[in-house]
Write a protein that holds these residues in place. Structure first.
Motif, PDB file in Angstrom:
ATOM      1  N   ASP A   1      14.709  54.759   8.010  1.00 19.65           N
ATOM      2  CA  ASP A   1      14.075  54.948   9.320  1.00 19.65           C
ATOM      3  C   ASP A   1      15.130  54.953  10.422  1.00 19.65           C
ATOM      4  OD1 ASP A   1      12.651  54.918  11.598  1.00 19.65           O
ATOM      5  OD2 ASP A   1      11.551  53.045  11.181  1.00 19.65           O
ATOM      6  N   PRO A   2      15.327  56.105  11.088  1.00 25.09           N
ATOM      7  CA  PRO A   2      16.366  56.170  12.130  1.00 25.09           C
ATOM      8  C   PRO A   2      16.121  55.179  13.261  1.00 25.09           C
ATOM      9  CG  PRO A   2      15.050  58.186  12.078  1.00 25.09           C
ATOM     10  CD  PRO A   2      14.660  57.394  10.881  1.00 25.09           C
ATOM     11  N   HIS A   3      14.847  54.804  13.488  1.00 26.47           N
ATOM     12  CA  HIS A   3      14.583  53.839  14.562  1.00 26.47           C
ATOM     13  C   HIS A   3      15.278  52.519  14.283  1.00 26.47           C
ATOM     14  CE1 HIS A   3      11.108  56.614  14.884  1.00 26.47           C
ATOM     15  NE2 HIS A   3      11.442  56.525  16.169  1.00 26.47           N
ATOM     16  N   LEU A   4      15.155  52.129  13.048  1.00 23.35           N
ATOM     17  CA  LEU A   4      15.758  50.855  12.698  1.00 23.35           C
ATOM     18  C   LEU A   4      17.277  50.949  12.850  1.00 23.35           C
ATOM     19  CD1 LEU A   4      15.292  48.009  11.653  1.00 23.35           C
ATOM     20  CD2 LEU A   4      15.560  48.883   9.339  1.00 23.35           C
ATOM     21  N   ARG A   5      17.824  52.107  12.471  1.00 20.80           N
ATOM     22  CA  ARG A   5      19.270  52.261  12.582  1.00 20.80           C
ATOM     23  C   ARG A   5      19.701  52.232  14.043  1.00 20.80           C
ATOM     24  NH1 ARG A   5      18.442  56.488   8.507  1.00 20.80           N
ATOM     25  NH2 ARG A   5      19.078  58.112   9.982  1.00 20.80           N
ATOM     26  N   ARG A   6      18.878  52.870  14.845  1.00 18.51           N
ATOM     27  CA  ARG A   6      19.213  52.882  16.275  1.00 18.51           C
ATOM     28  C   ARG A   6      19.112  51.472  16.854  1.00 18.51           C
ATOM     29  NH1 ARG A   6      15.595  57.557  17.394  1.00 18.51           N
ATOM     30  NH2 ARG A   6      16.690  58.899  15.937  1.00 18.51           N
ATOM     31  N   ALA A   7      18.076  50.779  16.419  1.00 18.60           N
ATOM     32  CA  ALA A   7      17.936  49.401  16.896  1.00 18.60           C
ATOM     33  C   ALA A   7      19.151  48.579  16.471  1.00 18.60           C
ATOM     34  CB  ALA A   7      16.657  48.784  16.342  1.00 18.60           C
ATOM     35  N   ALA A   8      19.586  48.835  15.249  1.00 17.41           N
ATOM     36  CA  ALA A   8      20.766  48.120  14.759  1.00 17.41           C
ATOM     37  C   ALA A   8      21.965  48.439  15.636  1.00 17.41           C
ATOM     38  CB  ALA A   8      21.039  48.494  13.305  1.00 17.41           C
ATOM     39  N   ALA A   9      22.106  49.717  15.937  1.00 21.47           N
ATOM     40  CA  ALA A   9      23.228  50.125  16.781  1.00 21.47           C
ATOM     41  C   ALA A   9      23.137  49.435  18.137  1.00 21.47           C
ATOM     42  CB  ALA A   9      23.224  51.644  16.957  1.00 21.47           C
ATOM     43  N   MET A  10      21.913  49.269  18.577  1.00 20.91           N
ATOM     44  CA  MET A  10      21.700  48.608  19.854  1.00 20.91           C
ATOM     45  C   MET A  10      22.149  47.148  19.793  1.00 20.91           C
ATOM     46  SD  MET A  10      20.460  49.543  22.705  1.00 20.91           S
ATOM     47  CE  MET A  10      19.384  50.946  22.419  1.00 20.91           C
ATOM     48  N   LEU A  11      21.876  46.530  18.670  1.00 23.87           N
ATOM     49  CA  LEU A  11      22.161  45.098  18.544  1.00 23.87           C
ATOM     50  C   LEU A  11      23.646  44.792  18.463  1.00 23.87           C
ATOM     51  CD1 LEU A  11      19.479  43.893  15.985  1.00 23.87           C
ATOM     52  CD2 LEU A  11      19.741  43.131  18.336  1.00 23.87           C
ATOM     53  N   ILE A  12      24.384  45.726  17.914  1.00 28.02           N
ATOM     54  CA  ILE A  12      25.780  45.408  17.648  1.00 28.02           C
ATOM     55  C   ILE A  12      26.584  45.381  18.935  1.00 28.02           C
ATOM     56  CG2 ILE A  12      27.869  46.253  16.535  1.00 28.02           C
ATOM     57  CD1 ILE A  12      26.054  47.181  14.258  1.00 28.02           C
ATOM     58  N   ASP A  13      27.172  44.235  19.147  1.00 31.38           N
ATOM     59  CA  ASP A  13      27.848  43.976  20.418  1.00 31.38           C
ATOM     60  C   ASP A  13      29.318  44.335  20.276  1.00 31.38           C
ATOM     61  OD1 ASP A  13      28.853  43.002  22.734  1.00 31.38           O
ATOM     62  OD2 ASP A  13      27.802  41.068  22.632  1.00 31.38           O
ATOM     63  N   GLU A  14      29.625  45.588  20.576  1.00 36.19           N
ATOM     64  CA  GLU A  14      31.004  46.038  20.379  1.00 36.19           C
ATOM     65  C   GLU A  14      31.980  45.259  21.257  1.00 36.19           C
ATOM     66  OE1 GLU A  14      28.644  48.501  20.838  1.00 36.19           O
ATOM     67  OE2 GLU A  14      28.881  49.983  19.238  1.00 36.19           O
ATOM     68  N   ASP A  15      31.487  44.851  22.416  1.00 31.12           N
ATOM     69  CA  ASP A  15      32.387  44.109  23.316  1.00 31.12           C
ATOM     70  C   ASP A  15      32.826  42.805  22.680  1.00 31.12           C
ATOM     71  OD1 ASP A  15      32.442  45.834  25.560  1.00 31.12           O
ATOM     72  OD2 ASP A  15      30.305  45.369  25.806  1.00 31.12           O
ATOM     73  N   PHE A  16      31.854  42.153  22.035  1.00 28.77           N
ATOM     74  CA  PHE A  16      32.200  40.896  21.378  1.00 28.77           C
ATOM     75  C   PHE A  16      33.247  41.145  20.300  1.00 28.77           C
ATOM     76  CE2 PHE A  16      31.924  37.645  18.201  1.00 28.77           C
ATOM     77  CZ  PHE A  16      31.738  36.485  18.930  1.00 28.77           C
ATOM     78  N   ILE A  17      32.984  42.150  19.511  1.00 23.31           N
ATOM     79  CA  ILE A  17      33.922  42.458  18.422  1.00 23.31           C
ATOM     80  C   ILE A  17      35.313  42.717  18.987  1.00 23.31           C
ATOM     81  CG2 ILE A  17      34.474  44.133  16.633  1.00 23.31           C
ATOM     82  CD1 ILE A  17      31.488  44.457  16.168  1.00 23.31           C
ATOM     83  N   LEU A  18      35.318  43.517  20.041  1.00 21.87           N
ATOM     84  CA  LEU A  18      36.584  43.906  20.634  1.00 21.87           C
ATOM     85  C   LEU A  18      37.313  42.714  21.238  1.00 21.87           C
ATOM     86  CD1 LEU A  18      36.889  46.867  20.327  1.00 21.87           C
ATOM     87  CD2 LEU A  18      36.628  47.128  22.774  1.00 21.87           C
ATOM     88  N   ASN A  19      36.563  41.925  22.002  1.00 16.92           N
ATOM     89  CA  ASN A  19      37.225  40.846  22.739  1.00 16.92           C
ATOM     90  C   ASN A  19      37.519  39.634  21.876  1.00 16.92           C
ATOM     91  OD1 ASN A  19      37.178  42.350  25.030  1.00 16.92           O
ATOM     92  ND2 ASN A  19      35.168  41.584  25.673  1.00 16.92           N
ATOM     93  N   ARG A  20      36.592  39.344  20.965  1.00 14.43           N
ATOM     94  CA  ARG A  20      36.763  38.120  20.198  1.00 14.43           C
ATOM     95  C   ARG A  20      37.498  38.382  18.892  1.00 14.43           C
ATOM     96  NH1 ARG A  20      34.944  33.440  22.750  1.00 14.43           N
ATOM     97  NH2 ARG A  20      33.946  34.245  24.625  1.00 14.43           N
ATOM     98  N   ILE A  21      36.903  39.226  18.115  1.00 14.78           N
ATOM     99  CA  ILE A  21      37.479  39.402  16.787  1.00 14.78           C
ATOM    100  C   ILE A  21      38.815  40.120  16.889  1.00 14.78           C
ATOM    101  CG2 ILE A  21      37.112  40.385  14.502  1.00 14.78           C
ATOM    102  CD1 ILE A  21      34.132  39.937  14.953  1.00 14.78           C
ATOM    103  N   LEU A  22      38.859  41.160  17.721  1.00 14.40           N
ATOM    104  CA  LEU A  22      40.115  41.902  17.842  1.00 14.40           C
ATOM    105  C   LEU A  22      41.001  41.353  18.944  1.00 14.40           C
ATOM    106  CD1 LEU A  22      38.951  45.577  17.382  1.00 14.40           C
ATOM    107  CD2 LEU A  22      39.797  43.985  15.695  1.00 14.40           C
TER     108      LEU A  22
END
Ligand SMILES: Nc1ncnc2c1ncn2[C@@H]1O[C@H](COP(=O)(O)OP(=O)(O)OP(=O)(O)O)[C@@H](O)[C@H]1O
Ligand SMILES: Nc1ncnc2c1ncn2[C@@H]1O[C@H](COP(=O)(O)OP(=O)(O)OP(=O)(O)O)[C@@H](O)[C@H]1O
Ligand SMILES: [Mg+2]
Ligand SMILES: [Mg+2]
Lengths: 310, 328, 322, 325, 543
Positions: E280-301
């Protein structure tokens, strides 16, 4: 007359042999400096493990794995909010350290327990059954014994994918029984030869009775002594595995913390992060080790300090 | 009571025991040990039968074979005329109600993890005799009869809190609690002091007189055997050398080995009479090839050529006195 | 001058519960070439006396008082180093557990030679080994067994080797602590014969310790009966055995089965030996004594001379004597 | 004669054990999810390429055949080709083995000698301060977490003080210099070995010390020590000539038994200090899923442990005349 | 001999192999890249292809579908001349042996002609967009060295294996350096190639050297050792990303200079769109929405990375489409949850405890049900193991938490690489996974490879099982379009489709921080992928 006084002295306790034995053992244990140090350290770690539940309750940022300080984005030294500082993501090192104590206990005690249960069962079987069973089990033990456990777990971790902490515990247990079983087997063999076993046989006791009533109670203390040593080795193996990056990534263990420090390149500049986990691993193994040695003295009548000069 | 022939409670016929060394896979097999060779003995109801010999002569092995702790290599054992060789399962268990054993080392023959009561009442619970209260009662009685009184004081003691003599009494109590017909006492006093040994001897004698238990008393001390036993058998390297009544063996030993044994013992009561040492035995004589003759041949002072080749059988010299030697 | 004179020797062991009085007020003396036997139940302090004489008490053992005059010198006053020199050269000891008295990883011959070399380093190993050969012959061991290890010896041979070793420096005193306990009667017989012969040959004083009365009776001129750390009767063999004075001696003798004489009933000694940490006030044998009188309980017994050289430590004897 | 037979017997046992390990390893790696080819994530690698490679590696053959090939490879002594290096595994291993042996044996011998020596002293001073200090010191160093100790040594001696090199075993300055002689090169290796050696030494000597100490205390209770003392030997001689040789025997056994355990430490040390040895190679190959190499390294380690156990037993028999097989 | 002006380069690992056909790891290529050279290389600034061993741009003859390439006069390091025969030999070898990784770039080449030693002509079976950017950038091997090996290999049972397993001790190339000594476990020493064709010339407006006498590659094994060596000055360049932990320390050192470059990398999360719930693309889009790229970028990277909006890294300026849907851009955590909730709610998902309560506050959601009423089963996010890549393993952990906030029962499971790929690529038995590429080709053909319906097969690259006829059509067309600008249109279109359907969610593109010692050498050339590039090694000069 001498008997009379004797009876009144210990009348109450005679009926509770377990208690008497324990108190006697405790008496000897208390004299051992090593035992006392070990016990104090161990209690400290146990408290740490208990306290590990506290920080995440105070603030989600103290969650050891997923919590991050909203304002700190890199590793910082000790501060008011983070007594031991934070790691590279802004997670609280103290909370991780406390959680690590919990994991260490869990891994150490459960792996040790499993391996001594296994080792005792196998050792007793081999020693009591003798013949083919003995040869087979002991060759198996020899074989497992010559394998460096860490490397074996490493290979298994690589082959079957990142292992979950319980799997690691299980594997450690599966590979650490031979030492126990050899000792237990030796003990069983010598017990088997003892006249009291033969006396039981002559009285008509069945094998089951001999094993459970006569042999087991005599080998169990030894098995428990070994448990303390197995705890240390299990903790070390898990820590080393985590250090090499093969630990359970969902668990914050001390080995894992060291790996983070090492792999993220903070080891030269963040002693506040490098020192605590290492000290903890070393001290917890030390404490179990000391405890084991002290217990050894309790259990080994030859070492009993009757001729104590002090 | 000495010679009530035909009433043998235990009879062993041509019993041999070979301890085979079980070499491991590919292992080097050590030599087999012949612990007993063609031993025949009869023990009559109500007597105390002594088995005397030096260390390693096979005394214990006889006892262990009788109670079935060891598998018999050849020969047969009878209890009350019934063949009890190689019993298994139920039959063995039933047999064990009748035959008991007391072991040499009281420090080793009690389980350190079990209290006196546990130890003494264990045979009862194994054979499902009575309820637990009855068992306690029986244990009480038997402990009292071996001189541990008051028994309650000992019920919950562990072996490490007992002296050697007390332990041996507990061991005797354990053997006696099932009211066995026959008890084997394997050097019960060799680890104890003389004064304590005498206590144990007297208990054994009392067992015979009050409970009518037939006993086999294994010892290396002829003096003790003389004190306790009605009949004595002298055994050397797995073979019976001489059998006879106690007094006969001591006063009138006919076999050179028995004679040597008696000579070697210090005798102190006749004051002033200092004995001569080490005259009766010669240094080991060389035997060519496999020993096949009399086991005592290498050390015997009166040996002939025949002794090297043939094994002398037991011969009756007089009523109830048998000797295995060609030269008497 | 007597070879050895021991006066009022008291030895304690420090234990958790207090001082264990293992040897209490023991006095005796030994002439050159004479032999003295100590008999007593297990734990009565026989070994402790031997160790005390050798100056080799375990770390928790202390000599509370007394004197040990050996060839006129008080061994309790000499320095550790001097004591070391006395050991073996003057006093040798044959230990209770001869089976384990030899170092398992050294050849027997070397161990015997070592005893010589320690006290006479200038001898040289070659000569020492030569001397060992002589010793072996003396005690009836084959000289080709010199290079064997202890585990290749039988029990009797080990005991002989140790006797050979004890003779290595020709000491004037040998303490033999149950030298034949683990041996068969026939072997025991041979060993005892050996010891006696050697004693005569070299005029050595021997202190013979055993719990087997018959052996001591055969071996020794003088006998000391020990009970609970004390010497209770002391005298020439004939006197002690023929007319035992102390009730304990009598009890001991009647609890011992014999081969000769009439077959009498054994009379065991009831009860058990007293606790040596808190020994009874009066006579230590009081509880078990058949002939006790109330005085025994309170009064500390004193030595009573029965006949010349024969004395006993007993209140009753004292009274009877009076 | 008997000894030779015993050795023969043990060798047969070792062979059997070895075969079992060999087979288990084979099964382990073959039954593991994921083959080495599917690991290649380069999008340029088409499915056809992958099938082709699988075929070339012989991984598409039935398991039985693969096992036979594996055995053949093993007996012809070439262990197959390393997935990672593309070289015969033997070459890689032969290259690494001397380095491991150098580091490992030096550390074991050094720590055993020092441990035995100090253990002797500690036992002699039982109950005194020397003893407590040594025992506690040994306990503490023995229980230090090895990788952490290594990191600390690196931090202190490599980073803060800069005294010793912290990785590898040679420095190119020396080895590229045509004038550098044999000695200079040897010294260079020694210089690099200091930190790893210290790590292993610190971890191990404590164990030997403790074993020696307790074994010595046991021995001192033996009757032959009494004899020696009665003979008038000086205490020093009693200790060195009578007690120590007997007491050292259990240490010899423990060296053998703890070998497998020490190898764990060796691998960790090699990894942290990038010492180019078998242990590091094993850890590395495991993380790279280089099965042939991991297999061979593990087998080699197993063989070494098995053989050294045999050697220790024989040595024990040699040292203890009571033991005759 | 030890040259004075020797550049010492720190490597983390030792090269696997110096056999060009086998080497696939970056360590080998760091060395091999100094030796083996291609016909065309990329310009550091524009990333356009510039002639390298070729003399000029390839000439297309549209009628015969053939490309003609003129070669530069050059010599191999053994002194023999570099000719068209070598080029033809290389290409034929690839096709004959079907060498993995190269084969697909050359299998469509029908015929190769060498009219003269300086000219080579390739006839294509069909129009192929990747010919110039991919096929003509492979390294050229020397015929003289390889021909005997090839002959040998052909005779064996498994020619390919034999060829790949051939141990190349002394590779001969046309590059600026030649291998002098390799001491295993310690270092590789490369000497300046006196025969290098670029020496003293100006190519692409750059004066080439090499001006240094040699290259020393030191193998360190651990970053800390390398960084320490860097600080001490025993290496001049650590050819590997410096971890954030070391940066402060290095920055304080005046002699050390840090270069931060973008990379052509892609780290993403992929879904199995073959089966519920992620079909279901909706779920995938919702997932994309949830993923906090800023967090990944600032914290993990630790801030060293750039956000990826599309599947083409932004640094790849020509092909990157800036105009794709950006999920959750600019929202904070709560906003993301609310938005995702909204999407899912609209699509028919229901909750026992909705993640947003009546008052509009975010709470922990529980008991999510799919539109068909079934409750969503637990699923795992497979990530590479922590020892292999702690960042991705950590991302998995964080995503698991974010999903759970919405009541989606996700479990992150770092998995050994082999078994991860087995599940994802071979068995297609998974729900979601995290993978990535550190060195993505600059040519965007991979978009096609990854999502073409045809490639949804065992070991195929369409791991998600994405099927979209529109996409297939456009993609196929892009593969044949040889005009660059036209192809760009199609590639942009593909990116838009993909970011709408999100079979993959791009997570991040890490930046590369490299450290060099500034006091000894100058002339570092910055480029996508870092300063360790062929230009740098050709232009670097001692100070
Ligand atoms: N389990 C066994 N395996 C092999 N040989 C044995 C075993 N038990 C006893 N023997 C041997 O059998 C012989 C007789 O042994 P046994 O124990 O019967 O002698 P014993 O007369 O009781 O000796 P002791 O007086 O020392 O108790 C001895 O030579 C002994 O070594
Ligand atoms: N090292 C010691 N520490 C404490 N008490 C000891 C020690 N050695 C001996 N004893 C005690 O001292 C007493 C005398 O012991 P000793 O060994 O001299 O007796 P013994 O007469 O030689 O006995 P045995 O006949 O058993 O050899 C015993 O009660 C014993 O328990
Ligand atoms: Mg016996
Ligand atoms: Mg004694």
């Amino acid at each position: 007359m001498a008997e009379e006084t004797f009876r009144t002295e210990t009348k109450g306790m005679e009926r509770y042999p377990g208690l008497t034995a324990f108190l006697e053992g405790w008496g000897i244990f208390r004299q051992s400096l090593l035992g006392k140090i070990g016990l104090v350290l161990l209690i400290m770690f146990a408290l740490m493990a208990l306290c590990s539940y506290i920080p995440p309750l105070i603030d989600p940022m103290y969650n050891p794995m997923t919590g991050v300080d909203p304002v700190i984005t890199c590793s910082t030294g000790p501060s008011r909010a983070h007594w031991l500082g934070t790691d590279f993501m802004g997670r609280d090192i103290l909370s991780q350290l406390l959680a690590g104590a919990r994991v260490a206990f869990m891994v150490g005690v459960s792996a040790a327990f499993m391996s001594i249960v296994l080792g005792t069962a196998i050792g007793m079987t081999a020693g009591y059954m003798g013949r083919f069973m003995d040869t087979f089990l002991m060759r198996l033990a020899d074989m497992i014994m010559v394998m460096p456990t860490l490397l074996v777990v490493l290979i298994l971790a690589a082959v079957f994918g990142q292992l979950n902490i319980w799997t690691i515990v299980l594997i450690i247990a599966l590979f650490r029984w031979p030492g126990v079983s050899r000792i237990i087997r030796g003990q069983t063999l010598s017990l088997k030869q003892r006249p009291f076993i033969e006396a039981a046989k002559v009285a008509g006791a069945s094998h089951v009775r001999i094993i459970f009533r006569h042999i087991m109670p005599n080998v169990l203390p030894l098995a428990f002594l070994f448990m303390t040593f197995r705890v240390t080795s299990a903790i070390i193996i898990e820590a080393a595995l985590a250090f090499l990056g093969f630990g359970d990534p969902g668990t914050v263990s001390w080995g894992m913390m060291l790996q983070w420090v090492w792999k993220t390149g903070h080891m030269f500049k963040a002693p506040y992060w490098l020192l605590p986990p290492g000290i903890c691993i070393s001290l917890i193994t030390l404490s179990f080790y000391m405890l084991g040695r002290a217990m050894d003295e309790v259990l080994d009548p030859r070492l009993r300090k009757e001729d104590q000069t002090d | 009571m000495m010679e009530n022939q035909g009433n043998a409670i235990i009879e062993i016929q041509n019993v041999s025991k070979v301890y085979r060394s079980r070499g491991a896979l590919f292992g080097v097999r050590a030599k087999d040990v012949v612990a007993l060779r063609q031993v025949s003995l009869k023990i009559y109801k109500g007597e105390i039968f002594g088995l005397v010999g030096e260390s390693g002569s096979g005394k214990t092995t006889v006892g262990r074979l009788i109670v079935g702790l060891e598998e018999i290599t050849s020969g047969e054992i009878f209890l009350d005329q019934e063949n009890v060789t190689g019993l298994k399962g139920k039959a063995l268990k039933a047999f064990r109600r009748k035959v008991q054993m007391i072991f040499q080392d009281p420090y080793q023959s009690l389980n350190p993890q079990r209290s006196v009561l546990d130890t003494v009442s264990e045979p009862l619970s194994i054979h499902r005799v009575g309820r637990s209260a009855d068992r306690k009662e029986m244990a009480h009685k038997v402990l009292k009869s071996v001189g541990l009184s008051p028994p309650e004081a000992f019920f919950y003691r562990y072996p490490h809190r007992l002296s050697g003599g007390q332990r041996q009494r507990v061991a005797i109590a354990r053997a006696m609690v099932l009211n066995p017909e026959f008890v084997i006492a394997d050097e019960p006093t060799s680890m104890l002091d003389a004064s304590i040994s005498a206590q144990i001897f007297n208990i054994l004698l009392k067992m015979r007189s009050t409970f009518h238990v037939t006993q086999m008393f294994i010892t290396h001390s002829l003096a003790a055997a003389r004190y306790l036993c009605d009949r004595i058998a002298v055994i050397y390297r797995g073979q019976v050398m001489e059998v006879g009544s106690g007094e006969t063996i001591i006063r009138n030993p006919r076999h050179p080995y028995t004679q040597a044994l008696i000579d070697a013992l210090p005798k102190f009561k006749g004051s002033g009479e200092i004995k001569q040492y080490g005259t009766l035995l010669i240094e080991e004589r060389e035997v060519n090839g496999e020993p096949m003759g009399c086991p005592f041949y290498p050390r015997c002072t009166v040996a002939e050529i025949r002794c090297e080749r043939e094994i002398p059988g037991l011969r009756m010299l007089e009523e109830g006195h048998y000797v295995a030697c060609f030269n008497v | 001058m007597a070879l050895l004179e021991v006066e009022d020797l008291c030895i304690d062991y420090k234990t958790k519960n207090g001082y264990l009085k293992a040897v209490d007020g023991v006095s005796f003396s030994l002439e050159r070439g004479a032999s003295l036997g100590f008999v007593g139940e297990s734990g009565c302090g026989k070994t402790t006396i031997g160790m005390g004489l050798m100056g080799m008490l375990p770390p928790n053992g202390v000599v509370r008082r007394g004197r040990i005059l050996f060839e006129g010198e008080d061994l309790l006053r000499v320095s550790a180093e001097e004591m070391r020199r006395v050991r073996w050269r003057k006093i040798a000891m044959i230990f209770q557990a001869a089976m384990n008295a030899l170092n398992p990883v050294q050849r027997v011959g070397e161990q015997v030679a070592e005893a010589m070399l320690v006290h006479n380093p200038s001898l040289g190993k070659e000569k020492a080994l030569k001397a060992v050969e002589e010793l072996f012959e003396l005690v009836g061991l084959q000289t080709d067994r010199i290079r064997d290890y202890p585990h290749q010896y039988s029990g009797g041979m080990k005991q002989r080797a140790i006797i050979a070793m004890s003779l290595a420096c020709r000491p004037s005193l040998i303490i033999a602590d149950e030298p034949t306990t683990a041996l068969d009667v026939i072997v025991q017989d041979q060993i005892l014969a050996e010891i006696r012969a050697l004693q005569k040959e070299f005029n050595i004083g021997i202190i013979f310790i055993s719990h087997d009365i018959s052996i001591v009776a055969d071996m020794c001129h003088d006998i000391g009966i020990m009970y609970a750390g004390q010497l209770v009767e002391y005298g020439p063999r004939e006197d002690v055995f023929d007319s035992p004075a102390h009730p304990y001696t009598r009890a001991l003798l009647s609890s011992f089965p014999t081969l000769t004489g009439k077959r009498t009933d054994l009379v065991p000694i009831a009860g058990e030996t007293p606790d040596l940490v808190h020994p009874p006030e009066g006579c230590r044998f009081y509880d078990r004594c058949q002939e006790q009188i109330p005085a025994c309980r309170e009064k500390v017994s004193r030595w009573v001379a029965i006949s010349p050289g024969h004395k006993a430590l007993c209140c009753r004897c004292e009274m009877d004597g009076r | 004669m008997e000894l030779r037979r015993y050795i023969l017997k043990r060798l047969v046992q070792i062979t059997i054990i070895f075969f079992v390990i060999l087979t288990v390893l084979f099964l382990l790696f073959r039954l593991a999810p994921g083959d080495p080819v599917s690991r290649m994530v380069d999008p340029d690698m088409t499915p056809e390429d992958a099938e082709q490679l699988i075929h070339q590696l012989g991984l598409d053959k039935p398991l039985g055949i693969q096992y036979l090939v594996y055995l053949k490879n093993f007996f012809t002594g070439h262990f197959g080709i390393s997935f990672h290096y593309g070289e015969p595994v033997v070459d890689v291993i032969w290259n690494r083995l001397p380095n491991t042996i150098l580091l490992f044996t030096t550390s074991i011998i050094l720590s055993a000698l020092v441990g035995i020596f100090l253990g002797k002293i500690a036992s002699w001073h039982k109950g005194e301060k020397t003893d407590s200090v040594m025992t506690i010191g040994a306990l503490v160093t023995h229980t230090l977490f090895l990788p952490w100790l290594a990191l600390i040594l690196i931090w202190v001696f490599g980073y803060k003080l800069g005294w010793f090199p912290i990785n590898g075993m040679i420095s190119e300055e020396v080895w590229l210099d045509p004038d550098a002689g044999f000695i200079a090169k040897g010294l260079d290796i020694g210089y690099h070995m200091i930190l790893p050696l210290t790590t292993l030494f610190l971890i191990h000597f404590g164990a030997y010390l403790l074993i020696m100490r307790s074994s010595m205390l046991e021995t001192l209770k033996e009757d032959y020590i009494l004899t020696a003392r009665a003979k008038g030997l000086e205490e020093k001689d009693i200790r060195d000539r009578h007690a120590a040789p007997n007491a050292a025997l259990p240490v010899v056994t423990s060296v053998g038994l703890s070998l497998a355990f020490s190898i764990n430490g060796g691998a960790l040390t090699e990894t942290v200090f990038t010492w180019p040895g078998i242990g590091r190679e094993l850890v590395f190959s495991v993380s790279q899923n280089d099965y042939p190499l991991a297999q061979a390294s593990f087998l080699l380690i197993a063989i070494v442990v098995l053989i050294s156990n045999l050697v220790v037993d024989v040595l024990y028999a040699y040292l203890d005349p009571r033991i005759r097989y | 001999s030890q040259a004075a002006d020797m550049l010492k380069v720190g490597l983390l690992e030792e090269p696997k192999s110096l056999n060009v056909w086998r080497a696939s790891d970056r360590w080998s290529w760091k060395v091999l890249g100094m030796i083996y050279q291609p016909l065309y290389v990329r310009d550091p600034e524009t990333l356009d292809l510039v002639p390298w061993l070729a003399a000029e741009a390839p000439e297309l003859d549209a009628d015969t579908l053939s490309y003609t390439v003129k070669l530069r006069p050059a010599k191999w390091s053994d002194g023999t001349a570099f000719t068209s025969e070598d080029v033809a030999f290389t290409a034929r070898l690839i096709n004959e042996f079907e060498i993995p990784r190269y084969r697909y770039k050359w299998q469509f080449v029908d015929k190769i002609e060498t009219p003269d030693p300086q000219t080579v002509r390739f006839y294509l079976k069909e129009p192929k967009a990747i010919f110039v950017p991919r096929s003509l950038t492979i390294p050229i091997a020397q015929k003289k060295q390889w021909a005997p090996i090839v002959e040998q290999a052909k005779k064996t049972e498994k020619p390919l294996s034999t060829l790949l397993n051939h141990k190349m001790e002394k590779p001969i190339g046309c590059g600026p350096f030649v291998l002098e000594e390799w001491r295993s476990g310690a270092y590789l020493y490369l000497k300046k190639n006196e025969q290098f064709f670029g020496s003293g010339k100006e190519i692409n407006g750059r004066a080439l050297g090499p001006h240094i006498d040699g290259l020393l590659f030191k193998v360190f094994g651990t970053s800390d050792a390398a960084v320490l060596a860097m600080k001490k000055g025993s290496i001049d360049f650590f050819w590997w990303g410096v971890q954030s932990g070391y940066m402060d320390d290095l920055r304080q050192n005046r002699d050390i200079r840090l270069f931060t470059s973008e990379r052509s990398a892609l780290y993403y999360m992929g879904f199995n769109v073959r089966r519920p719930p992620f079909n279901d693309p909706h779920l995938r889009r919702a997932a994309a929405m949830l993923i906090d790229e800023d967090f990944i970028l600032n914290r993990i990277l630790q801030g060293y990375g750039i956000k990826m909006h599309s599947l083409v890294p932004p640094g790849n300026v020509y092909w990157y489409c800036p105009d794709v849907p950006r999920h959750g851009e600019g929202l904070d955590r709560e906003g993301r949850i609310k938005k995702a909730y909204e999407i899912l709610q609209k699509a028919g998902y229901t909750w026992e405890v909705p993640p947003v309560d009546e008052s509009g506050d975010v709470v922990k959601g529980e008991g999510i049900r799919l539109p068909d009423g079934k409750s969503m089963e637990k699923f795992t996010i497979l990530t590479p193991p922590a020892d292999y890549d702690p960042h991705r393993a950590m991302c998995g952990m964080m995503m698991q938490e974010w999903f759970r906030m919405l009541g989606i029962p996700a479990y992150s499971k770092p998995t050994a690489f082999g078994s991860l790929l087995e599940q994802v690529k071979v068995k297609h038995d998974f729900e979601a996974f995290v993978l990535g590429y550190g060195r993505l080709s600059l040519d965007p053909d991979y978009l096609r490879t990854f999502f073409l319906s045809r490639n949804d097969k065992r070991r195929g690259w369409n791991m998600s099982g994405y099927h979209n006829p529109d996409f297939d059509r456009i993609a196929d067309k892009s593969a044949e379009t040889m005009v660059r600008a036209e192809r760009r249109e199609l590639i942009w279109e593909m990116q838009k489709i993909l970011m709408r359907d999100v079979p993959y969610i791009p997570l991040y593109n890490p930046k590369l921080v490299e450290a060099v010692r500034a006091e000894r050498f100058k002339g570092w050339v910055e480029m996508l992928g870092g300063v360790g590039n062929i230009w740098t090694f050709c232009e670097l000069q001692p100070k």
